[in-house]
Design a protein around this motif. Structure first.
Motif, PDB file in Angstrom:
ATOM      1  N   ASP A  25      -3.654  -3.837  31.331  1.00  0.00           N
ATOM      2  CA  ASP A  25      -2.156  -4.400  30.874  1.00  0.00           C
ATOM      3  C   ASP A  25      -1.584  -2.652  30.314  1.00  0.00           C
ATOM      4  N   VAL A  26      -1.455  -1.268  30.198  1.00  0.00           N
ATOM      5  CA  VAL A  26      -1.254  -0.687  29.699  1.00  0.00           C
ATOM      6  C   VAL A  26      -0.012   0.176  30.966  1.00  0.00           C
ATOM      7  N   GLU A  27       1.003  -0.154  30.638  1.00  0.00           N
ATOM      8  CA  GLU A  27       1.749   0.023  31.989  1.00  0.00           C
ATOM      9  C   GLU A  27       2.205   2.214  31.559  1.00  0.00           C
ATOM     10  N   SER A  28       2.004   2.236  30.350  1.00  0.00           N
ATOM     11  CA  SER A  28       2.469   4.443  29.560  1.00  0.00           C
ATOM     12  C   SER A  28       1.750   4.017  28.782  1.00  0.00           C
ATOM     13  N   VAL A  29       1.847   5.477  28.657  1.00  0.00           N
ATOM     14  CA  VAL A  29       1.198   6.019  27.100  1.00  0.00           C
ATOM     15  C   VAL A  29       2.331   7.053  27.004  1.00  0.00           C
ATOM     16  N   GLU A  30       2.317   7.691  25.459  1.00  0.00           N
ATOM     17  CA  GLU A  30       3.812   8.331  25.225  1.00  0.00           C
ATOM     18  C   GLU A  30       3.031   9.195  24.278  1.00  0.00           C
ATOM     19  N   GLU A  31       3.364  10.285  23.506  1.00  0.00           N
ATOM     20  CA  GLU A  31       1.999  10.807  22.627  1.00  0.00           C
ATOM     21  C   GLU A  31       3.334  11.674  21.376  1.00  0.00           C
ATOM     22  N   ALA A  32       3.071  11.822  20.269  1.00  0.00           N
ATOM     23  CA  ALA A  32       4.264  11.974  18.636  1.00  0.00           C
ATOM     24  C   ALA A  32       2.651  13.071  18.338  1.00  0.00           C
ATOM     25  N   ALA A  33       2.936  14.051  18.028  1.00  0.00           N
ATOM     26  CA  ALA A  33       2.265  15.201  17.833  1.00  0.00           C
ATOM     27  C   ALA A  33       2.277  15.091  15.677  1.00  0.00           C
ATOM     28  N   ASN A  34       3.730  14.258  15.321  1.00  0.00           N
ATOM     29  CA  ASN A  34       3.220  13.642  14.267  1.00  0.00           C
ATOM     30  C   ASN A  34       4.437  12.535  13.450  1.00  0.00           C
ATOM     31  N   GLY A  35       4.542  12.537  11.945  1.00  0.00           N
ATOM     32  CA  GLY A  35       5.277  10.753  11.671  1.00  0.00           C
ATOM     33  C   GLY A  35       6.118  10.889  11.913  1.00  0.00           C
ATOM     34  N   ALA A  36       7.398  12.020  12.106  1.00  0.00           N
ATOM     35  CA  ALA A  36       8.565  12.172  12.676  1.00  0.00           C
ATOM     36  C   ALA A  36       8.733  11.809  13.743  1.00  0.00           C
ATOM     37  N   GLU A  37       8.205  12.548  15.175  1.00  0.00           N
ATOM     38  CA  GLU A  37       8.220  12.039  15.534  1.00  0.00           C
ATOM     39  C   GLU A  37       7.741  10.939  16.630  1.00  0.00           C
ATOM     40  N   ALA A  38       6.230  10.386  15.714  1.00  0.00           N
ATOM     41  CA  ALA A  38       6.684   8.646  16.093  1.00  0.00           C
ATOM     42  C   ALA A  38       8.178   7.875  15.416  1.00  0.00           C
ATOM     43  N   VAL A  39       8.534   8.302  14.312  1.00  0.00           N
ATOM     44  CA  VAL A  39       8.897   7.398  14.528  1.00  0.00           C
ATOM     45  C   VAL A  39      10.371   7.471  14.727  1.00  0.00           C
ATOM     46  N   GLU A  40      10.902   8.794  15.409  1.00  0.00           N
ATOM     47  CA  GLU A  40      11.920   9.375  16.396  1.00  0.00           C
ATOM     48  C   GLU A  40      11.526   8.556  17.356  1.00  0.00           C
ATOM     49  N   ARG A  41      10.680   8.567  17.970  1.00  0.00           N
ATOM     50  CA  ARG A  41      10.389   7.638  19.615  1.00  0.00           C
ATOM     51  C   ARG A  41      10.450   6.307  19.076  1.00  0.00           C
ATOM     52  N   PRO A  66       5.985   2.459   7.404  1.00  0.00           N
ATOM     53  CA  PRO A  66       7.236   1.606   6.956  1.00  0.00           C
ATOM     54  C   PRO A  66       8.396   1.113   7.919  1.00  0.00           C
ATOM     55  N   ASP A  67       8.359   2.944   9.027  1.00  0.00           N
ATOM     56  CA  ASP A  67       9.055   3.104   9.580  1.00  0.00           C
ATOM     57  C   ASP A  67       9.173   2.317  10.579  1.00  0.00           C
ATOM     58  N   LEU A  68       8.064   2.189  11.279  1.00  0.00           N
ATOM     59  CA  LEU A  68       7.157   1.627  12.611  1.00  0.00           C
ATOM     60  C   LEU A  68       6.757   0.345  12.279  1.00  0.00           C
ATOM     61  N   VAL A  86      -7.220   3.074   3.430  1.00  0.00           N
ATOM     62  CA  VAL A  86      -7.402   1.732   4.339  1.00  0.00           C
ATOM     63  C   VAL A  86      -6.977   0.486   3.371  1.00  0.00           C
ATOM     64  N   ALA A  87      -6.889   0.474   2.752  1.00  0.00           N
ATOM     65  CA  ALA A  87      -6.078  -1.185   1.983  1.00  0.00           C
ATOM     66  C   ALA A  87      -4.726  -0.838   1.368  1.00  0.00           C
ATOM     67  N   ASP A  88      -4.173   0.465   0.791  1.00  0.00           N
ATOM     68  CA  ASP A  88      -2.638   0.614   1.570  1.00  0.00           C
ATOM     69  C   ASP A  88      -2.242   0.423   2.465  1.00  0.00           C
ATOM     70  N   ALA A  89      -2.797   1.383   3.846  1.00  0.00           N
ATOM     71  CA  ALA A  89      -1.953   1.040   5.430  1.00  0.00           C
ATOM     72  C   ALA A  89      -1.901  -0.500   5.719  1.00  0.00           C
ATOM     73  N   MET A  90      -2.848  -0.936   5.127  1.00  0.00           N
ATOM     74  CA  MET A  90      -2.948  -2.771   5.432  1.00  0.00           C
ATOM     75  C   MET A  90      -1.799  -3.362   4.913  1.00  0.00           C
ATOM     76  N   ARG A  91      -1.891  -2.738   3.294  1.00  0.00           N
ATOM     77  CA  ARG A  91      -0.705  -4.091   2.692  1.00  0.00           C
ATOM     78  C   ARG A  91       0.676  -2.808   3.412  1.00  0.00           C
ATOM     79  N   GLN A  92       1.233  -2.119   3.961  1.00  0.00           N
ATOM     80  CA  GLN A  92       2.065  -1.737   4.171  1.00  0.00           C
ATOM     81  C   GLN A  92       2.053  -2.028   5.579  1.00  0.00           C
ATOM     82  N   GLY A  93       1.411  -2.849   6.022  1.00  0.00           N
ATOM     83  CA  GLY A  93       1.866  -3.709   7.310  1.00  0.00           C
ATOM     84  C   GLY A  93       1.426  -3.315   8.515  1.00  0.00           C
ATOM     85  N   ALA A  94       0.421  -2.385   9.211  1.00  0.00           N
ATOM     86  CA  ALA A  94      -0.264  -2.067   9.342  1.00  0.00           C
ATOM     87  C   ALA A  94      -1.628  -3.318  10.391  1.00  0.00           C
TER      88      ALA A  94
END
Length: 229
Positions: A25-41, A66-68, A86-94
């Protein structure tokens, strides 16, 4: 589903791309080398799931989170197992927190699907397979002028938990728990956990007649700070 792998390690990205591409069920897999690239994509659209590392250059995973969230389902996939993170990530919506190598490829696919369906998932945080329940709310009146966090710690101390158990429950390090307890002892004027609990549960009772014997409340003795002059 369309997946974005955000990790500064090219070998990890390559391995995850190969693993995820095998899932039906995976149509495509793309890559980002850091958080900034991830947000932009992700902001460009067309991404359903982000597998996000915590520690990356330019912009780390926690600051990008937060931007994702809201644009894609985010699972932290990392080697970082610090429970406060872990707690911080889950609080922020992961929706999930997975340690590298803790899941087989099929299980990783199942975890992603569970989070896409609105669930949450953690793996590799042994012996904690899921986030601990939230600490009870602090009482409206806090004897001794305890801070909100100290009140949370004291509520859990009163349940008879050890420092290790308190750390797991509140997603703190054991060193942080010990520091809070030292501060609590100083503010309450207590020298033992039994005294601290008695003062906490019955602040108007004063130090007289405190229970000095009872169930064990954790290994070791917490040494209080010296009274202020």
């Amino acid at each position: 589903m369309r997946v974005l792998v955000a990790d500064d390690n090219a070998l990890i990205r390559l391995g995850l791309r190969a693993t995820l591409s095998e899932l039906d069920d995976v149509e495509s897999v793309e890559e980002a080398a850091n958080g900034a690239e991830a947000v932009e994509r992700v902001q460009a659209g067309g991404i359903d799931v982000v597998l996000l590392d915590v520690r990356m250059p330019v912009r780390d995973g926690l600051s990008a989170l937060p931007d994702l969230v809201g644009r894609a389902t985010v699972l932290m996939l990392t080697n970082t197992d610090d429970l406060e993170i872990v707690a911080d990530a889950m609080r922020q919506g992961a929706s999930g927190y997975i340690i590298h190598g803790s899941l087989a490829p099929d299980a990783l696919g199942s975890a992603i699907r569970a989070c896409l369906a609105g669930g949450t998932f953690t793996a590799g945080l042994s012996p904690w397979s899921s986030p601990a329940p939230p600490a009870p709310p602090a009482p409206p009146v806090r004897p001794g002028g305890l801070s909100t966090r100290e009140a949370e710690v004291m509520d859990v101390v009163a349940q008879g938990l050890t420092n290790t158990q308190i750390a797991r429950t509140l997603f703190l390090s054991e060193k942080t728990v010990k520091n809070h307890i030292n501060s609590i002892f100083s503010k309450l004027g207590a020298t033992t956990r039994a005294q601290a609990v008695a003062l906490w549960l019955n602040p108007s009772g004063g130090p007289q007649g405190l229970v000095t014997k009872g169930p064990e409340m954790g290994p070791g003795q917490v040494v209080p700070r010296s009274p202020r002059p």
